[in-house]
Motif scaffolding. Structure first.
Motif, PDB file in Angstrom:
ATOM      1  N   THR A 280       0.848  -1.188   0.000  1.00 11.76           N
ATOM      2  CA  THR A 280       0.000   0.000   0.000  1.00 11.76           C
ATOM      3  C   THR A 280       0.883   1.237   0.000  1.00 11.76           C
ATOM      4  O   THR A 280       1.952   1.243   0.617  1.00 11.76           O
ATOM      5  CB  THR A 280      -0.950   0.030   1.210  1.00 11.76           C
ATOM      6  N   GLN A 281       0.423   2.251  -0.719  1.00 12.58           N
ATOM      7  CA  GLN A 281       1.188   3.481  -0.811  1.00 12.58           C
ATOM      8  C   GLN A 281       0.235   4.661  -0.954  1.00 12.58           C
ATOM      9  O   GLN A 281      -0.698   4.607  -1.750  1.00 12.58           O
ATOM     10  CB  GLN A 281       2.137   3.441  -2.012  1.00 12.58           C
ATOM     11  N   GLU A 282       0.494   5.697  -0.174  1.00 13.36           N
ATOM     12  CA  GLU A 282      -0.274   6.925  -0.314  1.00 13.36           C
ATOM     13  C   GLU A 282       0.385   7.794  -1.382  1.00 13.36           C
ATOM     14  O   GLU A 282       1.578   8.063  -1.330  1.00 13.36           O
ATOM     15  CB  GLU A 282      -0.330   7.691   1.002  1.00 13.36           C
ATOM     16  N   ILE A 283      -0.429   8.209  -2.346  1.00 11.52           N
ATOM     17  CA  ILE A 283       0.035   9.102  -3.401  1.00 11.52           C
ATOM     18  C   ILE A 283      -1.023  10.195  -3.556  1.00 11.52           C
ATOM     19  O   ILE A 283      -2.202   9.886  -3.748  1.00 11.52           O
ATOM     20  CB  ILE A 283       0.233   8.358  -4.740  1.00 11.52           C
ATOM     21  N   ASP A 284      -0.598  11.422  -3.444  1.00 12.01           N
ATOM     22  CA  ASP A 284      -1.512  12.563  -3.554  1.00 12.01           C
ATOM     23  C   ASP A 284      -2.698  12.452  -2.600  1.00 12.01           C
ATOM     24  O   ASP A 284      -3.831  12.747  -2.971  1.00 12.01           O
ATOM     25  CB  ASP A 284      -2.014  12.726  -4.995  1.00 12.01           C
ATOM     26  N   GLY A 285      -2.431  11.989  -1.379  1.00 15.43           N
ATOM     27  CA  GLY A 285      -3.468  11.925  -0.356  1.00 15.43           C
ATOM     28  C   GLY A 285      -4.423  10.745  -0.468  1.00 15.43           C
ATOM     29  O   GLY A 285      -5.384  10.654   0.292  1.00 15.43           O
TER      30      GLY A 285
ATOM     31  N   PHE B 148      -1.278  -2.133  -4.285  1.00 15.35           N
ATOM     32  CA  PHE B 148      -0.582  -2.698  -5.437  1.00 15.35           C
ATOM     33  C   PHE B 148      -0.318  -4.175  -5.157  1.00 15.35           C
ATOM     34  O   PHE B 148       0.109  -4.533  -4.055  1.00 15.35           O
ATOM     35  CB  PHE B 148       0.774  -2.006  -5.647  1.00 15.35           C
ATOM     36  N   ARG B 149      -0.538  -5.006  -6.149  1.00 15.64           N
ATOM     37  CA  ARG B 149      -0.268  -6.430  -5.962  1.00 15.64           C
ATOM     38  C   ARG B 149       0.041  -7.069  -7.306  1.00 15.64           C
ATOM     39  O   ARG B 149      -0.579  -6.736  -8.321  1.00 15.64           O
ATOM     40  CB  ARG B 149      -1.478  -7.108  -5.357  1.00 15.64           C
ATOM     41  N   LEU B 150       0.987  -7.973  -7.301  1.00 15.34           N
ATOM     42  CA  LEU B 150       1.269  -8.780  -8.479  1.00 15.34           C
ATOM     43  C   LEU B 150       0.970 -10.229  -8.127  1.00 15.34           C
ATOM     44  O   LEU B 150       1.850 -10.993  -7.741  1.00 15.34           O
ATOM     45  CB  LEU B 150       2.719  -8.610  -8.942  1.00 15.34           C
ATOM     46  N   GLY B 151      -0.305 -10.574  -8.222  1.00 14.02           N
ATOM     47  CA  GLY B 151      -0.746 -11.951  -8.052  1.00 14.02           C
ATOM     48  C   GLY B 151      -0.866 -12.600  -9.422  1.00 14.02           C
ATOM     49  O   GLY B 151      -0.471 -12.017 -10.447  1.00 14.02           O
TER      50      GLY B 151
END
Length: 122
Positions: free
Chosen positions: A10-15, A20-23
């Motif tokens: 998980t990543q916060e970008i622009d609030g 994100f996952r590569l399954g």
């Protein structure tokens, strides 16, 4: 933040928080997008890391495929815009974290292919 059990980063970008996952599904989408097998994509990443040459198309495709976990309808263009907003260097480092989280570590196996038990402390 990474949830290694599920391979989600998980990543916060622009609030906004993105997952994100590569399954299996995301890797298959990536194979379709790039016309390469997962092994070839990983090899391309390794070559890129050793040579310090950037293949932005590859990074953007991986970023989009992984982002599709939480944003199923995201386009390559939208993924590229989000990468720019986050900062290209940050986005590159994020892609590395995502790929690492999507590649489970092999467990140590005992006889008959069963996972070994943790050693007991005495």
């Amino acid at each position: 933040m990474t949830n290694n059990v599920r391979g989600v980063v998980t990543q916060e970008i622009d609030g906004k928080n993105y997952g994100f996952r590569l399954g299996a599904n995301e890797w298959c989408e990536l194979e379709d997008d790039l016309g390469k097998s997962t092994s070839e994509v990983v090899k391309d990443l390794e070559v890129m890391a050793r040579s310090a040459q950037v293949n932005l198309k590859l990074f953007r495709s991986i970023f989009r495929a992984a982002l599709s976990y939480s944003e199923p309808d995201v386009t390559l263009r939208e993924a590229g815009d989000l990468m720019e907003s986050y900062g290209m260097e940050n986005a590159g480092l994020l892609v590395v974290r995502i790929v690492e989280a999507g590649m489970p570590k092999a467990e140590a196996k005992g006889p008959a292919g069963k996972p070994r038990r943790a050693a007991r402390s005495r």
